[in-house]
Design a protein around this motif. Structure first.
Motif, PDB file in Angstrom:
ATOM      1  N   ALA A   1     -30.520  -8.816 -20.182  1.00 39.29           N
ATOM      2  CA  ALA A   1     -29.463  -8.258 -19.283  1.00 39.29           C
ATOM      3  C   ALA A   1     -28.623  -9.511 -19.159  1.00 39.29           C
ATOM      4  O   ALA A   1     -27.235  -9.181 -18.975  1.00 39.29           O
ATOM      5  N   LEU A   2     -29.002 -10.876 -18.812  1.00 35.83           N
ATOM      6  CA  LEU A   2     -28.266 -12.063 -18.662  1.00 35.83           C
ATOM      7  C   LEU A   2     -27.398 -11.989 -19.784  1.00 35.83           C
ATOM      8  O   LEU A   2     -26.040 -12.408 -19.624  1.00 35.83           O
ATOM      9  N   ALA A   3     -28.048 -12.057 -21.110  1.00 31.67           N
ATOM     10  CA  ALA A   3     -27.140 -12.412 -22.223  1.00 31.67           C
ATOM     11  C   ALA A   3     -26.005 -11.321 -22.498  1.00 31.67           C
ATOM     12  O   ALA A   3     -25.009 -11.692 -22.919  1.00 31.67           O
ATOM     13  N   ALA A   4     -26.539  -9.918 -22.174  1.00 31.33           N
ATOM     14  CA  ALA A   4     -25.585  -8.766 -22.501  1.00 31.33           C
ATOM     15  C   ALA A   4     -24.572  -9.072 -21.380  1.00 31.33           C
ATOM     16  O   ALA A   4     -23.300  -8.539 -21.783  1.00 31.33           O
ATOM     17  N   GLY A   5     -24.644  -9.686 -20.335  1.00 33.66           N
ATOM     18  CA  GLY A   5     -23.660  -9.631 -19.072  1.00 33.66           C
ATOM     19  C   GLY A   5     -22.711 -10.592 -19.555  1.00 33.66           C
ATOM     20  O   GLY A   5     -21.457 -10.658 -19.530  1.00 33.66           O
TER      21      GLY A   5
ATOM     22  N   LEU B 234     -22.563 -16.257 -30.536  1.00 29.76           N
ATOM     23  CA  LEU B 234     -23.875 -16.921 -30.651  1.00 29.76           C
ATOM     24  C   LEU B 234     -24.815 -15.909 -30.002  1.00 29.76           C
ATOM     25  O   LEU B 234     -25.920 -15.910 -30.515  1.00 29.76           O
ATOM     26  N   ILE B 235     -24.550 -15.562 -28.815  1.00 34.14           N
ATOM     27  CA  ILE B 235     -25.232 -14.664 -28.192  1.00 34.14           C
ATOM     28  C   ILE B 235     -25.666 -13.352 -29.115  1.00 34.14           C
ATOM     29  O   ILE B 235     -26.678 -12.843 -29.191  1.00 34.14           O
ATOM     30  N   ASN B 236     -24.598 -12.815 -29.338  1.00 35.69           N
ATOM     31  CA  ASN B 236     -24.722 -11.475 -30.268  1.00 35.69           C
ATOM     32  C   ASN B 236     -25.314 -11.717 -31.399  1.00 35.69           C
ATOM     33  O   ASN B 236     -26.027 -10.782 -31.991  1.00 35.69           O
ATOM     34  N   LEU B 237     -25.382 -13.066 -31.942  1.00 38.40           N
ATOM     35  CA  LEU B 237     -26.231 -13.404 -33.255  1.00 38.40           C
ATOM     36  C   LEU B 237     -27.633 -13.133 -33.019  1.00 38.40           C
ATOM     37  O   LEU B 237     -28.541 -12.509 -33.610  1.00 38.40           O
ATOM     38  N   VAL B 238     -28.149 -13.650 -31.842  1.00 41.43           N
ATOM     39  CA  VAL B 238     -29.462 -13.478 -31.421  1.00 41.43           C
ATOM     40  C   VAL B 238     -29.881 -11.958 -31.187  1.00 41.43           C
ATOM     41  O   VAL B 238     -31.082 -11.418 -31.613  1.00 41.43           O
ATOM     42  N   GLN B 239     -29.028 -11.474 -30.448  1.00 38.00           N
ATOM     43  CA  GLN B 239     -29.104 -10.010 -30.101  1.00 38.00           C
ATOM     44  C   GLN B 239     -29.110  -8.878 -31.192  1.00 38.00           C
ATOM     45  O   GLN B 239     -30.174  -8.212 -31.435  1.00 38.00           O
ATOM     46  N   VAL B 240     -28.302  -9.076 -32.178  1.00 37.99           N
ATOM     47  CA  VAL B 240     -28.357  -8.305 -33.171  1.00 37.99           C
ATOM     48  C   VAL B 240     -28.938  -8.525 -34.635  1.00 37.99           C
ATOM     49  O   VAL B 240     -29.738  -7.641 -35.160  1.00 37.99           O
ATOM     50  N   TRP B 241     -29.258  -9.971 -34.938  1.00 44.55           N
ATOM     51  CA  TRP B 241     -29.729 -10.039 -35.996  1.00 44.55           C
ATOM     52  C   TRP B 241     -31.241 -10.755 -35.868  1.00 44.55           C
ATOM     53  O   TRP B 241     -31.963 -10.673 -36.998  1.00 44.55           O
ATOM     54  N   VAL B 242     -31.531 -11.366 -34.964  1.00 47.28           N
ATOM     55  CA  VAL B 242     -32.865 -12.246 -34.743  1.00 47.28           C
ATOM     56  C   VAL B 242     -33.811 -11.461 -33.744  1.00 47.28           C
ATOM     57  O   VAL B 242     -33.463 -11.371 -32.677  1.00 47.28           O
ATOM     58  N   GLY B 243     -34.826 -11.082 -34.189  1.00 44.43           N
ATOM     59  CA  GLY B 243     -36.155 -10.706 -33.651  1.00 44.43           C
ATOM     60  C   GLY B 243     -36.067  -9.483 -32.981  1.00 44.43           C
ATOM     61  O   GLY B 243     -37.087  -9.367 -32.196  1.00 44.43           O
ATOM     62  N   THR B 244     -35.076  -8.650 -33.209  1.00 43.44           N
ATOM     63  CA  THR B 244     -35.151  -7.268 -32.358  1.00 43.44           C
ATOM     64  C   THR B 244     -35.696  -6.292 -33.321  1.00 43.44           C
ATOM     65  O   THR B 244     -35.438  -6.243 -34.395  1.00 43.44           O
TER      66      THR B 244
ATOM     67  N   MET C 166     -14.252  -1.382 -21.387  1.00 40.59           N
ATOM     68  CA  MET C 166     -15.065  -2.431 -22.158  1.00 40.59           C
ATOM     69  C   MET C 166     -16.184  -1.743 -22.526  1.00 40.59           C
ATOM     70  O   MET C 166     -16.901  -1.219 -22.171  1.00 40.59           O
ATOM     71  N   THR C 167     -16.899  -1.857 -23.785  1.00 39.67           N
ATOM     72  CA  THR C 167     -17.891  -1.518 -24.499  1.00 39.67           C
ATOM     73  C   THR C 167     -18.849  -2.351 -24.208  1.00 39.67           C
ATOM     74  O   THR C 167     -18.927  -3.879 -24.117  1.00 39.67           O
ATOM     75  N   SER C 168     -20.214  -1.878 -24.237  1.00 36.96           N
ATOM     76  CA  SER C 168     -21.525  -2.757 -24.140  1.00 36.96           C
ATOM     77  C   SER C 168     -22.158  -3.035 -25.168  1.00 36.96           C
ATOM     78  O   SER C 168     -22.518  -2.007 -26.095  1.00 36.96           O
ATOM     79  N   LEU C 169     -22.606  -4.116 -25.308  1.00 37.88           N
ATOM     80  CA  LEU C 169     -23.670  -4.271 -26.657  1.00 37.88           C
ATOM     81  C   LEU C 169     -24.993  -4.278 -26.222  1.00 37.88           C
ATOM     82  O   LEU C 169     -26.108  -4.883 -26.955  1.00 37.88           O
ATOM     83  N   ILE C 170     -25.447  -3.778 -25.196  1.00 41.65           N
ATOM     84  CA  ILE C 170     -26.816  -3.802 -24.502  1.00 41.65           C
ATOM     85  C   ILE C 170     -27.794  -2.823 -25.399  1.00 41.65           C
ATOM     86  O   ILE C 170     -27.387  -1.909 -25.682  1.00 41.65           O
ATOM     87  N   THR C 171     -28.846  -3.143 -25.776  1.00 39.79           N
ATOM     88  CA  THR C 171     -29.918  -2.483 -26.302  1.00 39.79           C
ATOM     89  C   THR C 171     -31.190  -2.781 -25.476  1.00 39.79           C
ATOM     90  O   THR C 171     -31.478  -3.632 -24.801  1.00 39.79           O
ATOM     91  N   PRO C 172     -32.259  -2.047 -25.722  1.00 36.43           N
ATOM     92  CA  PRO C 172     -33.370  -2.016 -24.834  1.00 36.43           C
ATOM     93  C   PRO C 172     -34.049  -3.307 -24.677  1.00 36.43           C
ATOM     94  O   PRO C 172     -34.779  -3.574 -23.792  1.00 36.43           O
ATOM     95  N   GLN C 173     -34.088  -3.895 -25.693  1.00 41.30           N
ATOM     96  CA  GLN C 173     -34.551  -5.061 -26.020  1.00 41.30           C
ATOM     97  C   GLN C 173     -33.768  -6.525 -25.711  1.00 41.30           C
ATOM     98  O   GLN C 173     -34.318  -7.487 -25.537  1.00 41.30           O
ATOM     99  N   ASN C 174     -32.479  -6.383 -25.229  1.00 33.07           N
ATOM    100  CA  ASN C 174     -31.717  -7.489 -25.164  1.00 33.07           C
ATOM    101  C   ASN C 174     -31.937  -7.737 -23.667  1.00 33.07           C
ATOM    102  O   ASN C 174     -32.177  -7.215 -22.771  1.00 33.07           O
TER     103      ASN C 174
END
Length: 146
Positions: A11-15, A66-76, A1-9
């Protein structure tokens, strides 16, 4: 499984994304298989089971998007790769098609066959392409980083 984790995200949301992201593929693939079985058997229980699988898949698919929307598009401030963005859009399109598919599956069982199977096939194909391209691009990026 791939991970969508970035340094700004978070860890709970990425989990949560890593935990819930593969589940809709299983639900939608099972619904697609049940639709195909219904074509050959004409047993109404298969299309009813497919409609429930689509609903459960939708309930679980919306949370990671929805979590990915915040991680990828909002405020990073960290730039996301095109693979992550393509994964997001393909998954979002699959969710929209699944909503239409849920409405089609709510009809009479005999009315489900042509459109329901087509939409189920498109949803499964979109999700598989989205996850495959993300996994291959992240693997290539990981290999180049070594």
């Amino acid at each position: 499984m791939t991970s969508l984790i970035t340094p700004q995200n978070s860890a709970l949301a990425a989990g949560f994304v890593s935990l819930l992201d593969p589940l809709p593929i299983g639900f939608f693939t099972a619904a697609w298989i049940f639709d195909i079985i219904y074509i050959y058997s004409s047993e109404i229980a298969w299309t009813q089971a497919a409609s429930w699988l689509i609903v459960f898949g939708l309930l679980i698919a919306i949370i990671p998007r929805l979590i990915n929307l915040v991680q990828v598009w909002v405020g990073t401030s960290y730039p996301q790769s095109s693979a992550v963005k393509l994964h997001f859009w393909a998954s979002a399109l699959a969710i929209i098609l699944s909503i239409f598919n849920a409405f089609i599956h709510s009809r009479d069982a005999f009315a489900v066959v042509p459109a329901g199977v087509t939409l189920s096939s498109l949803v499964v194909l979109l999700l598989l392409i989205a996850n495959l391209q993300l996994a291959l691009r992240q693997r290539k990026a990981y290999g180049e980083a070594k």
